[in-house]
Design an enzyme around this catalytic site. Sequence first.
Site, PDB file in Angstrom:
ATOM      1  N   ASN A 186       0.804  -1.224   0.000  1.00 28.63           N
ATOM      2  CA  ASN A 186       0.000   0.000   0.000  1.00 28.63           C
ATOM      3  C   ASN A 186       0.835   1.270   0.000  1.00 28.63           C
ATOM      4  OD1 ASN A 186       0.296  -1.508   2.545  1.00 28.63           O
ATOM      5  ND2 ASN A 186      -0.421   0.366   3.507  1.00 28.63           N
ATOM      6  N   GLN A 197      -4.612  -3.955  -2.270  1.00 35.79           N
ATOM      7  CA  GLN A 197      -4.138  -2.920  -3.199  1.00 35.79           C
ATOM      8  C   GLN A 197      -4.002  -3.443  -4.625  1.00 35.79           C
ATOM      9  OE1 GLN A 197      -3.830   0.252  -2.583  1.00 35.79           O
ATOM     10  NE2 GLN A 197      -4.054   0.212  -0.364  1.00 35.79           N
ATOM     11  N   ALA A 208     -13.670  -3.297  -0.954  1.00 35.53           N
ATOM     12  CA  ALA A 208     -14.319  -2.603  -2.075  1.00 35.53           C
ATOM     13  C   ALA A 208     -13.824  -1.177  -2.261  1.00 35.53           C
ATOM     14  CB  ALA A 208     -15.833  -2.598  -1.841  1.00 35.53           C
ATOM     15  N   HIS A 209     -13.511  -0.503  -1.152  1.00 34.14           N
ATOM     16  CA  HIS A 209     -13.241   0.937  -1.278  1.00 34.14           C
ATOM     17  C   HIS A 209     -11.921   1.251  -1.951  1.00 34.14           C
ATOM     18  CE1 HIS A 209     -10.560   1.797   2.356  1.00 34.14           C
ATOM     19  NE2 HIS A 209     -10.903   0.562   2.573  1.00 34.14           N
ATOM     20  N   THR A 241     -26.081  -9.980   9.578  1.00 30.15           N
ATOM     21  CA  THR A 241     -26.832  -9.866   8.325  1.00 30.15           C
ATOM     22  C   THR A 241     -25.968  -9.233   7.246  1.00 30.15           C
ATOM     23  OG1 THR A 241     -28.833  -9.606   9.602  1.00 30.15           O
ATOM     24  CG2 THR A 241     -28.941  -8.886   7.303  1.00 30.15           C
ATOM     25  N   CYS A 281      -3.608   4.753   7.778  1.00 31.09           N
ATOM     26  CA  CYS A 281      -3.736   4.377   9.181  1.00 31.09           C
ATOM     27  C   CYS A 281      -2.647   4.993  10.042  1.00 31.09           C
ATOM     28  CB  CYS A 281      -3.688   2.872   9.325  1.00 31.09           C
ATOM     29  SG  CYS A 281      -4.922   2.096   8.314  1.00 31.09           S
TER      30      CYS A 281
HETATM   31  N1  PLP Z   1      -4.627  -4.175   3.690  1.00 25.74           N
HETATM   32  C1  PLP Z   1      -4.065  -3.219   2.933  1.00 25.74           C
HETATM   33  C2  PLP Z   1      -2.891  -3.558   2.080  1.00 25.74           C
HETATM   34  C3  PLP Z   1      -4.590  -1.934   2.936  1.00 25.74           C
HETATM   35  O1  PLP Z   1      -4.032  -0.985   2.181  1.00 25.74           O
HETATM   36  C4  PLP Z   1      -5.701  -1.642   3.762  1.00 25.74           C
HETATM   37  C5  PLP Z   1      -6.261  -0.277   3.833  1.00 25.74           C
HETATM   38  O2  PLP Z   1      -5.553   0.693   3.748  1.00 25.74           O
HETATM   39  C6  PLP Z   1      -6.250  -2.679   4.531  1.00 25.74           C
HETATM   40  C7  PLP Z   1      -5.680  -3.930   4.476  1.00 25.74           C
HETATM   41  C8  PLP Z   1      -7.440  -2.441   5.428  1.00 25.74           C
HETATM   42  O3  PLP Z   1      -8.607  -2.425   4.658  1.00 25.74           O
HETATM   43  P1  PLP Z   1      -9.996  -1.882   5.234  1.00 25.74           P
HETATM   44  O4  PLP Z   1      -9.884  -0.418   5.244  1.00 25.74           O
HETATM   45  O5  PLP Z   1     -11.025  -2.387   4.272  1.00 25.74           O
HETATM   46  O6  PLP Z   1     -10.212  -2.478   6.557  1.00 25.74           O
END
Ligand code: PLP
Length: 378
Positions: free
Chosen positions: A147, A175, A195-196, A232, A322
């Site tokens: 990421n 990613q 999805a996002h 659900t 994060c």
């Molecule tokens: N794994 C990777 C490589 C990510 O880049 C991210 C989000 O930045 C996640 C996991 C976490 O995903 P989510 O935001 O759907 O919990």
Amino acid sequence: MIYFDYNATAPVMREAREAWLHVTEKIDGNPSSMHQAGSRAAIALANARESLAAMLGCHPLDIVWTSGATEANNMVMHHFAKKLGAGGEVWVSAIEHPCVDDSSKHYFGKRAKTIPVTRDGVIDLDWLTMELADARPGLVAIMAANNETGVIQPWREAMAICHSYKVPFFTDAVQYIGKMPCKGLGDCDYVSGAAHKFGGPRGVGFLKIPHRSHITPLLLGGKQEGGRRAGTENVATIAALVAALEVREKQIARSEHLLRKLWRDNFEAAFLRALPAASIIGQNVPRLWNTVSALMPDGDRKLQWVIRLDKAGFAVSTGSACTTGKEEPSHVLSAMGYKSAHAMRAVRMSAGWETTEADWDALLKAVVKVHGEMQQKA
Ligand code: PLP
């Protein structure tokens, strides 16, 4: 605002919004209910499962819907902690997202062994081959693409090595999916997606598990998802996830990303000409076509770059979302051997399917301007 933070989250696609609205307006029932409204929801859910399974190359019942990749990744570590018991060991790459890294440490402590990466941020396949000749972990976890750096991991090769020793292979493909073709991912034992990151809504994702097998549920309660994940299902967001990925898979099949890679590469070349003291992380290895991870020349204030570019109308990031706000060197760059002082200068610019060549040109001008301002201040 010109958006260069697709690796944090991507804008929701029209097709995903339409799919969400369609299900929300037309399908009222709970997919577990026995009446007709419930059946309609169950059919929509089954269709979504089939479509995603076809894209990944697995059986529909290998898919477990989740609230996102964090949940999916925690599920994997929780399951293996229960399955392997007190003596079990997992091997986890040094560059995993915190939701894999922290959960492996939470469940396994020192029995979560780190798979090292090269200076370019690629997992060390020689290390994996050599170590597996001597020991057998219960699970190997290697993400498909990072990421922060966008570096694509040799997940196919790693999976083949693991499978030759009958060691289960898990890839966090968050990613990778939607930026590269999904084909082949279904061969991995465990695959997580969100999805996002590919134009679907936030708060929905999935875990692909092996051959309709059971997974110890992380959330207890109802018997949804074959007793593998209680709660659900959010049918509308699941339909939107699939709609977005179908669009991305078609665009990727038309090789649209190759032109986008060219724009990114042109940006990087012009960026390095304009700021010769800067460098691009992982420039010599396969990377996602959308990501620029740059070590900026100025001082150690990467947040300053983000703030100044934001004021200039460009959304960029200091690394993974994060860790944003905590001005700390990234564990990914540290694992790659960068000293803290260098890692503190990393700025990530991640484009997407709506980014134009003109957007890259505008970003370059803004970066050069901010660099000038920062030099004047220094
Ligand atoms: N794994 C990777 C490589 C990510 O880049 C991210 C989000 O930045 C996640 C996991 C976490 O995903 P989510 O935001 O759907 O919990």
